[in-house]
Design an enzyme around this catalytic site. Structure first.
Site, PDB file in Angstrom:
ATOM      1  N   GLU A   1     -35.841  13.828   0.411  1.00 29.11           N
ATOM      2  CA  GLU A   1     -35.205  14.145  -0.896  1.00 29.11           C
ATOM      3  C   GLU A   1     -34.081  15.458  -0.709  1.00 29.11           C
ATOM      4  O   GLU A   1     -34.369  16.562  -0.081  1.00 29.11           O
ATOM      5  CB  GLU A   1     -36.199  14.867  -1.915  1.00 29.11           C
ATOM      6  CG  GLU A   1     -37.382  13.936  -2.439  1.00 29.11           C
ATOM      7  CD  GLU A   1     -38.385  14.662  -3.299  1.00 29.11           C
ATOM      8  OE1 GLU A   1     -38.328  15.761  -3.660  1.00 29.11           O
ATOM      9  OE2 GLU A   1     -39.420  13.804  -3.416  1.00 29.11           O
TER      10      GLU A   1
ATOM     11  N   ARG B   1     -45.928  12.462  -4.485  1.00 25.00           N
ATOM     12  CA  ARG B   1     -44.961  12.766  -3.541  1.00 25.00           C
ATOM     13  C   ARG B   1     -44.547  11.354  -2.829  1.00 25.00           C
ATOM     14  O   ARG B   1     -45.219  10.554  -2.756  1.00 25.00           O
ATOM     15  CB  ARG B   1     -45.830  13.551  -2.289  1.00 25.00           C
ATOM     16  CG  ARG B   1     -46.098  15.024  -2.669  1.00 25.00           C
ATOM     17  CD  ARG B   1     -44.854  15.922  -2.578  1.00 25.00           C
ATOM     18  NE  ARG B   1     -45.066  17.129  -2.730  1.00 25.00           N
ATOM     19  CZ  ARG B   1     -45.264  17.734  -4.046  1.00 25.00           C
ATOM     20  NH1 ARG B   1     -44.786  17.018  -5.102  1.00 25.00           N
ATOM     21  NH2 ARG B   1     -45.473  19.104  -3.957  1.00 25.00           N
TER      22      ARG B   1
ATOM     23  N   HIS C   1     -36.907  14.677  -8.501  1.00 24.64           N
ATOM     24  CA  HIS C   1     -38.204  15.337  -8.390  1.00 24.64           C
ATOM     25  C   HIS C   1     -38.084  16.778  -9.435  1.00 24.64           C
ATOM     26  O   HIS C   1     -38.030  17.920  -9.341  1.00 24.64           O
ATOM     27  CB  HIS C   1     -38.177  16.137  -6.949  1.00 24.64           C
ATOM     28  CG  HIS C   1     -39.554  16.743  -6.507  1.00 24.64           C
ATOM     29  ND1 HIS C   1     -40.102  16.449  -5.426  1.00 24.64           N
ATOM     30  CD2 HIS C   1     -40.536  17.046  -7.295  1.00 24.64           C
ATOM     31  CE1 HIS C   1     -41.274  17.003  -5.485  1.00 24.64           C
ATOM     32  NE2 HIS C   1     -41.709  17.287  -6.465  1.00 24.64           N
TER      33      HIS C   1
HETATM   34  O1  GLV Z   1     -43.755  18.839  -7.153  1.00 25.05           O
HETATM   35  C1  GLV Z   1     -43.995  19.686  -7.771  1.00 25.05           C
HETATM   36  C2  GLV Z   1     -45.372  20.374  -7.535  1.00 25.05           C
HETATM   37  O2  GLV Z   1     -45.881  20.162  -6.666  1.00 25.05           O
HETATM   38  O3  GLV Z   1     -45.748  21.156  -8.573  1.00 25.05           O
END
Ligand code: GLV
Length: 327
Positions: A273, A244, A292
């Protein structure tokens, strides 16, 4: 259109930028009567009472107290992916709402992406592509230098399912693997991939050519990597983040990259993001950013959708919920 026989499930929207994939909708509609946020807002009084689950696809719809108050029969929030930092578990628990996620399904793809970022950054794939296709650039491969991944030292911070899969892949690249974990060591796993445990995160930071972040975002890992940690890293090292954005103090990272405290960063996650278009991270040659996409493959996203469906069905029939997130 509402099908009276199927349980009503709230989704954000279909398609568009953040919506549920069109190709998933057909499957979902076999099991649920899907209600989009727009439909719900237009008809809150009637639909509010009917909605029994929220299908939360990539953090949407946003859940707050006002929404929970208006859904008296809500039983479960099925959240896609592994991270649950976008959910207020205490609030949901106060409303008696269960939560599920899809933890193991995303690991392989996310680990693959971590390797892809490490390789692309160290071998300068994006710059290489730009040079190869540019009509204006003279093509000088003799001047071209990247860094080896094979044989280099990789430090994995967070040896959960994703971190371990990264280690398995790194082993095949003959890397020296260091790891740091706040939880207990798993010696069997450690031996299987030949990883060396660093009790102190500082030791890992000082020795690694690549530092890969694979932790969950929790109060303990919030801004885990800041100025001090970046200064401990080698000036030739690359930071890779597949967890993250908020695990890194981003302003410190910008400064460290600008001042060559570390060599490069490869980030699948940032905050916010997406980043504002004038953000310095978007302008640096030594930064590689992806939007992401750790789990974004057809197969995984389909499995996630099936898994979320199973969790909702279990919650609505009072069966054990696969991957229930407990407080
Ligand atoms: O960011 C992606 C997840 O949390 O799987």
């Amino acid at each position: 259109m509402e099908d009276q026989k199927l349980p009503c499930v709230l989704i954000d929207c279909i398609g568009e930028k953040h919506g549920v994939y069109e190709e998933h909708v057909e499957f979902l509609k076999e099991h649920f009567c899907l209600i989009t946020m727009k439909e719900y807002i237009e008809n809150k009084k009637i639909l509010g009472k009917k909605i029994r689950a929220i299908y939360m696809w990539y953090h949407k719809p946003v859940i707050n107290e006002e929404l929970l108050q208006s859904l008296p029969n809500l039983k479960i929030v099925a959240s896609s992916g592994v991270g649950i930092d976008h959910l207020d578990l205490n609030l949901l628990s106060r409303y008696g709402v269960k939560v599920s996620n899809t933890p193991f399904i995303v690991s392989t793809d996310t680990a693959d992406l971590g390797m892809a970022l490490m390789l692309a950054s160290s071998r300068r794939l994006v710059e290489g592509y730009q040079m190869a296709v540019s009509p204006d650039t003279e093509y000088f491969p003799a001047n071209w230098l990247g860094d080896e991944v094979s044989g280099a030292t990789l430090g994995i911070i967070g040896m959960g399912t994703i971190g371990y899969k990264v280690a398995e892949r790194a082993k095949a690249f003959e890397m020296k693997i260091l790891y740091h974990n706040r939880k207990q060591r798993n010696k069997e796993e450690e031996n299987a991939v030949g990883a060396i445990y660093c009790k102190k995160i500082d030791d890992l930071l000082q020795q690694s050519d690549f530092v890969m972040l694979a932790v969950n975002l929790t109060p303990q890992t919030h801004k885990l990597i800041g100025k001090r940690e970046l200064q401990l890293m080698k000036p030739t090292a690359t930071l890779i983040n597949i967890s993250r954005g908020l695990v890194v103090e981003q302003d410190d990272l910008v400064e460290a990259l600008q001042n060559k405290v570390i060599k490069a960063a490869a980030l699948d996650v940032t905050y916010p993001e997406p980043l504002p278009r004038d953000h310095p991270l978007l302008k640096m040659e030594n930064v590689l950013i992806t939007p992401h996409i750790g789990s974004a493959t057809k197969k995984t996203r389909h499995l996630m959708m099936e898994n979320m469906t199973e969790s909702i069905q279990a919650a609505l029939t009072s069966l054990p919920i696969p991957h229930e997130v407990l407080l």
